[in-house]
Every structure is written in structure tokens, then in C-alpha cells.
Design a protein around this motif. Sequence first.
Motif, mmCIF file in Angstrom:
data_model
loop_
_atom_site.group_PDB
_atom_site.id
_atom_site.type_symbol
_atom_site.label_atom_id
_atom_site.label_comp_id
_atom_site.label_asym_id
_atom_site.label_seq_id
_atom_site.Cartn_x
_atom_site.Cartn_y
_atom_site.Cartn_z
ATOM 1 N N ILE A 231 0.852 -1.174 0.000
ATOM 2 C CA ILE A 231 0.000 0.000 0.000
ATOM 3 C C ILE A 231 0.893 1.231 0.000
ATOM 4 O O ILE A 231 2.041 1.176 0.435
ATOM 5 C CB ILE A 231 -0.976 0.008 1.185
ATOM 6 C CG1 ILE A 231 -0.254 0.110 2.516
ATOM 7 C CG2 ILE A 231 -1.870 -1.211 1.147
ATOM 8 C CD1 ILE A 231 -1.183 0.296 3.686
ATOM 9 N N ALA B 136 -1.476 2.698 -5.135
ATOM 10 C CA ALA B 136 -0.744 1.572 -4.547
ATOM 11 C C ALA B 136 -0.271 0.629 -5.638
ATOM 12 O O ALA B 136 -0.803 0.603 -6.737
ATOM 13 C CB ALA B 136 -1.638 0.809 -3.574
ATOM 14 N N GLU C 100 -10.963 4.581 10.057
ATOM 15 C CA GLU C 100 -9.652 4.569 9.400
ATOM 16 C C GLU C 100 -8.568 4.117 10.365
ATOM 17 O O GLU C 100 -8.708 4.261 11.586
ATOM 18 C CB GLU C 100 -9.302 5.972 8.884
ATOM 19 C CG GLU C 100 -10.213 6.466 7.793
ATOM 20 C CD GLU C 100 -9.909 7.876 7.368
ATOM 21 O OE1 GLU C 100 -10.105 8.167 6.177
ATOM 22 O OE2 GLU C 100 -9.489 8.706 8.212
ATOM 23 N N SER D 28 2.724 4.239 1.121
ATOM 24 C CA SER D 28 3.120 4.730 2.442
ATOM 25 C C SER D 28 4.389 5.554 2.304
ATOM 26 O O SER D 28 5.222 5.276 1.466
ATOM 27 C CB SER D 28 3.355 3.572 3.413
ATOM 28 O OG SER D 28 4.487 2.828 3.042
ATOM 29 N N LEU E 77 -10.022 -4.837 5.871
ATOM 30 C CA LEU E 77 -9.526 -3.561 5.357
ATOM 31 C C LEU E 77 -10.014 -3.328 3.945
ATOM 32 O O LEU E 77 -10.113 -4.263 3.152
ATOM 33 C CB LEU E 77 -7.989 -3.558 5.348
ATOM 34 C CG LEU E 77 -7.291 -3.805 6.664
ATOM 35 C CD1 LEU E 77 -5.790 -3.925 6.434
ATOM 36 C CD2 LEU E 77 -7.608 -2.703 7.651
ATOM 37 N N ASP E 78 -10.297 -2.083 3.627
ATOM 38 C CA ASP E 78 -10.658 -1.711 2.266
ATOM 39 C C ASP E 78 -9.376 -1.286 1.565
ATOM 40 O O ASP E 78 -8.901 -0.176 1.752
ATOM 41 C CB ASP E 78 -11.668 -0.568 2.290
ATOM 42 C CG ASP E 78 -12.217 -0.244 0.916
ATOM 43 O OD1 ASP E 78 -11.910 -0.985 -0.039
ATOM 44 O OD2 ASP E 78 -12.953 0.744 0.806
ATOM 45 N N LEU E 79 -8.798 -2.182 0.799
ATOM 46 C CA LEU E 79 -7.540 -1.915 0.108
ATOM 47 C C LEU E 79 -7.834 -1.656 -1.351
ATOM 48 O O LEU E 79 -8.398 -2.488 -2.042
ATOM 49 C CB LEU E 79 -6.590 -3.107 0.259
ATOM 50 C CG LEU E 79 -6.234 -3.472 1.692
ATOM 51 C CD1 LEU E 79 -5.405 -4.748 1.717
ATOM 52 C CD2 LEU E 79 -5.485 -2.336 2.362
ATOM 53 N N SER E 80 -7.456 -0.506 -1.816
ATOM 54 C CA SER E 80 -7.692 -0.104 -3.194
ATOM 55 C C SER E 80 -6.355 0.019 -3.908
ATOM 56 O O SER E 80 -5.348 0.341 -3.292
ATOM 57 C CB SER E 80 -8.410 1.245 -3.203
ATOM 58 O OG SER E 80 -8.422 1.770 -4.500
ATOM 59 N N CYS F 224 -0.396 6.122 4.534
ATOM 60 C CA CYS F 224 -0.889 4.740 4.502
ATOM 61 C C CYS F 224 -2.297 4.612 5.083
ATOM 62 O O CYS F 224 -2.785 3.506 5.288
ATOM 63 C CB CYS F 224 0.070 3.812 5.246
ATOM 64 S SG CYS F 224 0.117 4.058 7.032
ATOM 65 N N LYS F 225 -2.966 5.727 5.321
ATOM 66 C CA LYS F 225 -4.313 5.724 5.902
ATOM 67 C C LYS F 225 -5.198 4.757 5.132
ATOM 68 O O LYS F 225 -5.290 4.821 3.907
ATOM 69 C CB LYS F 225 -4.891 7.128 5.857
ATOM 70 C CG LYS F 225 -6.147 7.302 6.656
ATOM 71 C CD LYS F 225 -6.705 8.705 6.520
ATOM 72 C CE LYS F 225 -5.797 9.741 7.133
ATOM 73 N NZ LYS F 225 -6.423 11.086 7.127
ATOM 74 N N THR F 226 -5.833 3.837 5.846
ATOM 75 C CA THR F 226 -6.615 2.770 5.242
ATOM 76 C C THR F 226 -7.961 2.665 5.952
ATOM 77 O O THR F 226 -8.034 2.784 7.167
ATOM 78 C CB THR F 226 -5.867 1.419 5.377
ATOM 79 O OG1 THR F 226 -4.596 1.545 4.728
ATOM 80 C CG2 THR F 226 -6.624 0.281 4.737
ATOM 81 N N ARG F 227 -8.992 2.436 5.177
ATOM 82 C CA ARG F 227 -10.334 2.296 5.762
ATOM 83 C C ARG F 227 -10.478 0.938 6.430
ATOM 84 O O ARG F 227 -10.161 -0.099 5.845
ATOM 85 C CB ARG F 227 -11.395 2.474 4.681
ATOM 86 C CG ARG F 227 -12.744 2.713 5.272
ATOM 87 C CD ARG F 227 -13.687 3.282 4.231
ATOM 88 N NE ARG F 227 -14.960 2.637 4.456
ATOM 89 C CZ ARG F 227 -15.685 2.050 3.548
ATOM 90 N NH1 ARG F 227 -15.292 2.053 2.309
ATOM 91 N NH2 ARG F 227 -16.812 1.480 3.870
#
Length: 95
Positions: free
Chosen positions: A22, A78, A57, A24, A71-74, A34-37
Motif C-alpha cells: 500500500i 498503490a 480509518e 506509504s 480492510l478496504d484496500l484499493s 498509509c491511511k486505510t479504511r
Amino acid sequence: MLLFNQQHRTLLEALEFKKINIFSQCRSGYCGACKTRLLAGKVTYLTPPLASLEADECLPCCCVPDSNVNLDLSVKGAQVITRPPHILRKTLLLD
């Protein structure tokens, strides 16, 4: 599904270990990149986050999961090495 165990110091390290990179800048001194939902679960911070966060978050660079987390990784911003280019939803399980 990713497994988080004692070999990883942070959630970010666990993601990187599984080849999910991700965006960062934490190691370069910029906090918040690196803020991630956090879709489900809870995390504990090893050090207080320097960036402001919403309730849903987290900063993977300085936290560890307290429970299973989703985690919502988009792929936006990234590099995802082993996954197709679409939104990923992963569950991290405590070992």
C-alpha cells in the motif's frame, strides 16, 4: 485472507510480507500516507498516530490488529503485486 502473527511488528509489515504494497511514506517521515479504511475489527496503536483519522480509518504503519480486521484496500495510489487491479477486501486473522 492474510495472517498476522508475532513475526510482523505492524499491520503494514504483514501486508508487505504478503506482497500487498500500500502507498506509504511512513519510513520517509510523512505520516498519514498509509491511511486505510477499516471495514470491521479493531486495532491498537503502538505509537499515537500523528495524522488525524476518522473512526473507520487506521494507519497500518503503527498499529496491530486486536481482532480479525477487514480492510478496504484499493489499488489507487498503490502497487498490488499479486492481485488483479480491482478493489480488494481482505480479512486479517490473528494467529
